[in-house]
Scaffold this motif. Structure first.
Motif, PDB file in Angstrom:
ATOM      1  N   LEU A  30      46.434  29.689  38.612  1.00  0.00           N
ATOM      2  CA  LEU A  30      47.217  29.944  39.820  1.00  0.00           C
ATOM      3  C   LEU A  30      48.370  28.955  39.927  1.00  0.00           C
ATOM      4  CD1 LEU A  30      47.421  31.640  42.429  1.00  0.00           C
ATOM      5  CD2 LEU A  30      46.078  29.861  43.565  1.00  0.00           C
ATOM      6  N   ASP A 187      44.055  35.908  46.070  1.00  0.00           N
ATOM      7  CA  ASP A 187      44.415  35.496  44.706  1.00  0.00           C
ATOM      8  C   ASP A 187      43.190  35.414  43.801  1.00  0.00           C
ATOM      9  OD1 ASP A 187      47.135  35.231  45.255  1.00  0.00           O
ATOM     10  OD2 ASP A 187      46.887  33.193  45.990  1.00  0.00           O
ATOM     11  N   GLU A 231      50.054  38.652  40.217  1.00  0.00           N
ATOM     12  CA  GLU A 231      49.676  37.311  40.664  1.00  0.00           C
ATOM     13  C   GLU A 231      50.918  36.422  40.809  1.00  0.00           C
ATOM     14  OE1 GLU A 231      46.034  35.682  38.719  1.00  0.00           O
ATOM     15  OE2 GLU A 231      46.406  37.340  37.330  1.00  0.00           O
ATOM     16  N   PRO A 232      50.926  35.449  41.718  1.00  0.00           N
ATOM     17  CA  PRO A 232      49.944  35.248  42.779  1.00  0.00           C
ATOM     18  C   PRO A 232      50.072  36.343  43.850  1.00  0.00           C
ATOM     19  CG  PRO A 232      51.218  33.246  42.360  1.00  0.00           C
ATOM     20  CD  PRO A 232      51.932  34.383  41.696  1.00  0.00           C
TER      21      PRO A 232
END
Length: 320
Positions: A30, A187, A231-232
């Motif tokens: 992340l 997430d 993502e995120p």
């Protein structure tokens, strides 16, 4: 009993260790993704508000408008995959995506005006415009409201109005989970599904998992790259919210004069084919290409799509 306790302790320890490692991997990934989307873009301060965009390459200008779950990064990738090189690619993040905030007026018409304002800010009088999925909506608004800005209109799996069968996503257990992850801006849930049950997300983005499983390795990589590009999720959630509740209505598509090519697939799980056919029938001279297979990401068709688009651009005098 002691052996049972020892076994349970080992089992619990293994679970904690595995969970800890997974969470560490997630946090690292992340952080890397947040860093990646924090670079490579600029901010244009327009009257409508700040608009994030990327400006890459050289050649005839091409405005690449991403779909739901996207951003400038997805716009750049879509232009490379579906159009190829030789263009100056302008890839904005639409309202609510990444660093583009949601203005008081977030309508599709306002999005079209924002695209036009960005082109003017960059001193680009005219551009090829490609709108993919939900991005086709503001691409059409731009073309109708600012026809002088559009040299060629390219609509890929367009999530547009259809009077017969609307664009929609099927309801099943996997999609309910994906909807929950999106609505929660989760997430970790998206990352976990990507690593544990990617077929759930593949179906959620409009493609049958069996089609991806049977595709060449490069195509499987392209699909998973698209899944990862969401993502995120938390940085794209406000924009997804807007795209999830569009006020679609019939537009005067017959007023579009720009050369137009529209591409869809019969097995698109988002059911964009009726909208593609409707738009092609309304836009004078529009070229419609329909593939039997490929789903919403046109799996296995990227090379043919790129060739068809480049032939069309050549016929419009945009490229030699």
């Amino acid at each position: 009993m002691n052996r049972l306790v020892a076994f349970l302790l080992i089992l619990f320890s293994t679970f904690v260790t595995t969970s800890g490692l997974a969470f560490l991997l997630y946090k690292n990934e992340l952080g890397r993704l947040r860093d990646a989307v924090g670079r490579g873009s600029l901010i244009a301060n327009l009257d409508i508000g700040p608009i994030e965009y990327a400006d890459s390459g050289a050649g005839f200008p091409l405005l690449s408008i991403h779909g739901a779950g996207g951003g400038f990064d997805q716009g750049l990738a879509l232009a490379a995959d579906l159009v190829g090189g030789g263009f100056r690619v302008i890839a904005p993040s639409r309202f609510g995506y990444l660093r583009t905030p949601i203005p008081p007026d977030s309508s599709l018409a306002a999005q079209g005006d924002a695209h036009a304002a960005l082109l003017s800010e960059l001193n680009i009088p005219k551009a090829v415009v490609i709108g993919v999925s939900a991005g086709a909506r503001s691409a059409v608004e731009l073309t109708l409201r600012h026809p002088d800005k559009v040299a060629v209109l390219i609509l890929i799996v367009p999530a547009l109005y259809s009077p017969t069968r609307p664009v929609e996503i099927e309801v099943n257990r996997g999609n309910k989970f994906a909807f929950w992850a999106v609505n929660a801006g989760g997430d970790f849930a998206w990352w976990a599904a990507e690593n544990i049950a990617p077929s759930i997300l593949i179906r959620f983005v409009g493609v049958r998992p069996a089609l991806v499983a049977a595709a060449p390795e490069a195509e499987r990589g392209r699909v998973m790259s698209f899944v990862r590009s969401v993502e995120p999720l938390s940085l794209r959630f406000p924009g997804i919210n807007i795209d999830s509740a569009p006020e679609l209505r019939e537009l005067p598509l017959e007023q579009i004069t720009a050369p137009t090519i529209i591409i869809s697939a019969r097995d698109d799980l988002f059911n964009t084919l009726p909208a593609a056919k409707f738009a092609a029938a309304k836009i004078h001279g529009a070229k419609l290409i329909v593939y039997d297979t490929g789903g919403h990401l046109l799996v296995g068709q990227a090379q043919q799509v790129r060739k068809a688009i480049r032939v069309f651009l050549a016929s419009a005098g945009v490229i030699p």
